[in-house]
Design an enzyme around this catalytic site. Sequence first.
Site, mmCIF file in Angstrom:
data_model
loop_
_atom_site.group_PDB
_atom_site.id
_atom_site.type_symbol
_atom_site.label_atom_id
_atom_site.label_comp_id
_atom_site.label_asym_id
_atom_site.label_seq_id
_atom_site.Cartn_x
_atom_site.Cartn_y
_atom_site.Cartn_z
ATOM 1 N N TYR A 60 61.230 37.478 43.726
ATOM 2 C CA TYR A 60 61.109 37.330 42.283
ATOM 3 C C TYR A 60 62.340 36.612 41.753
ATOM 4 O O TYR A 60 63.433 37.159 41.704
ATOM 5 C CB TYR A 60 60.970 38.685 41.597
ATOM 6 C CG TYR A 60 59.753 39.491 42.023
ATOM 7 C CD1 TYR A 60 58.655 38.886 42.612
ATOM 8 C CD2 TYR A 60 59.715 40.869 41.827
ATOM 9 C CE1 TYR A 60 57.550 39.626 43.002
ATOM 10 C CE2 TYR A 60 58.615 41.623 42.203
ATOM 11 C CZ TYR A 60 57.538 41.001 42.794
ATOM 12 O OH TYR A 60 56.454 41.751 43.176
ATOM 13 N N HIS A 129 56.330 42.958 51.941
ATOM 14 C CA HIS A 129 55.604 42.401 50.808
ATOM 15 C C HIS A 129 54.233 41.863 51.205
ATOM 16 O O HIS A 129 53.249 42.020 50.464
ATOM 17 C CB HIS A 129 56.439 41.287 50.178
ATOM 18 C CG HIS A 129 56.152 41.060 48.738
ATOM 19 N ND1 HIS A 129 57.030 40.413 47.895
ATOM 20 C CD2 HIS A 129 55.101 41.376 47.955
ATOM 21 C CE1 HIS A 129 56.525 40.348 46.677
ATOM 22 N NE2 HIS A 129 55.349 40.926 46.688
ATOM 23 N N SER A 208 49.896 45.224 38.966
ATOM 24 C CA SER A 208 48.998 44.599 37.979
ATOM 25 C C SER A 208 47.949 45.597 37.487
ATOM 26 O O SER A 208 46.754 45.283 37.443
ATOM 27 C CB SER A 208 48.324 43.354 38.564
ATOM 28 O OG SER A 208 49.259 42.357 38.859
ATOM 29 N N LEU A 210 47.246 46.504 34.629
ATOM 30 C CA LEU A 210 46.625 46.057 33.382
ATOM 31 C C LEU A 210 45.895 44.727 33.573
ATOM 32 O O LEU A 210 45.664 43.988 32.615
ATOM 33 C CB LEU A 210 47.686 45.925 32.289
ATOM 34 C CG LEU A 210 48.331 47.254 31.869
ATOM 35 C CD1 LEU A 210 49.474 47.015 30.884
ATOM 36 C CD2 LEU A 210 47.304 48.202 31.278
ATOM 37 N N ARG A 212 46.838 41.949 34.996
ATOM 38 C CA ARG A 212 47.709 40.816 34.629
ATOM 39 C C ARG A 212 47.672 40.573 33.121
ATOM 40 O O ARG A 212 47.718 39.435 32.657
ATOM 41 C CB ARG A 212 47.325 39.559 35.410
ATOM 42 C CG ARG A 212 47.314 39.792 36.915
ATOM 43 C CD ARG A 212 47.130 38.537 37.717
ATOM 44 N NE ARG A 212 47.018 38.851 39.136
ATOM 45 C CZ ARG A 212 48.052 39.114 39.937
ATOM 46 N NH1 ARG A 212 49.273 39.085 39.457
ATOM 47 N NH2 ARG A 212 47.856 39.402 41.210
ATOM 48 N N GLY A 213 47.595 41.676 32.382
ATOM 49 C CA GLY A 213 47.596 41.611 30.932
ATOM 50 C C GLY A 213 46.222 41.525 30.302
ATOM 51 O O GLY A 213 46.058 41.751 29.098
ATOM 52 N N PHE A 214 45.212 41.237 31.115
ATOM 53 C CA PHE A 214 43.875 41.027 30.562
ATOM 54 C C PHE A 214 43.302 42.300 29.949
ATOM 55 O O PHE A 214 42.619 42.260 28.919
ATOM 56 C CB PHE A 214 42.943 40.500 31.656
ATOM 57 C CG PHE A 214 41.604 40.059 31.148
ATOM 58 C CD1 PHE A 214 41.469 38.826 30.529
ATOM 59 C CD2 PHE A 214 40.497 40.877 31.263
ATOM 60 C CE1 PHE A 214 40.234 38.411 30.052
ATOM 61 C CE2 PHE A 214 39.263 40.473 30.780
ATOM 62 C CZ PHE A 214 39.131 39.236 30.168
#
Length: 328
Positions: A60, A129, A208, A210, A212-214
């Site tokens: 990241y 990862h 994720s 959520l 990815r925000g959706f």
Amino acid sequence: MKHTTLGGVDGGLDVGRIGLGCMGMSAFYTGHTTDDAESIRVIHRAIDLGVTLFDTADMYGPFTNEQLLGRALQGKRDQVVVATKFGNVTDPARRSTRPIDGRPEYVATSVDGSLQRLGIDYIDLYYQHRVDTRVPIEDTVGAMAELVAAGKVRHLGLSEAAPETIRRAHAVHPITALQTEYSLWSRDPEAEILPTVRELGIGFVPYSPLGRGFLTGRIRSVDDLADDDFRRFNPRFQGDNLEANIAIVEAVDQVAAEVSATAGQVALAWLLAQGEGIVPIPGTKRMPYLEENVASDAVALNDEQVARLDAIAAPQGDRYPDMSTVNK
């Protein structure tokens, strides 16, 4: 915040039921709008609200997110559980021929780099990862186990690993947590992965959570995203897929209205209702969203509401443009 336990060996790893994913503070969603000072304030507020699990990775940034988290945790190390990851090669020249590296020598050098950037003596939870299919998982986890023996790492994890890989890894050294994408937007783990980790006593960390925000309902078009936001290239956010997937948010909105919560809070509460040992790590770099996410711990869904959410149809489109590195 209520707590739960990841893994069952040696008492497992006690954590608050909602963690904080730190990736978006430094990478992928942020473009050129990073604000380290605000991100550090968010991390400090998360600690105040009872968040204990903080999730990062060497890729990241690359590297800058670990450095950011390390700065934020100065003087607060004993209040938190630090999780980071290795395995995704960040050097462009090397990545072209070996994008994922699980060789024992890479494990050894990666952990030292993460410890230095985080400014800590040990990592609470160290994940591979992505699985390197060119290296037997037994060799990679064996090298990770040596880090535990050396005191550099306390607990081991895997990310995006398939059931048989999880079993083989767990036979070498107890795996405390498996991290993969899971939400009302991504139900894939329910078929085989969740039953496997529950059988083995491994905790589950949905990233994720959520969508990815959706699932917050704030994204209805790719025009709502910055030009360099990687979600523009995600199949689920494109064309007919996006139009079909809006029905998922509409179903979540209905339950949210019934319990006087936001759609995002209901999405997180649904994950928490799936059982003990599940710790979603919603990511944010903004204070209001952090506080909203943490408050999900107090949202109570009844059995009928959970059942209605369970019945939501799977989303259209793959999780990534290239699915070749997941569930190996």
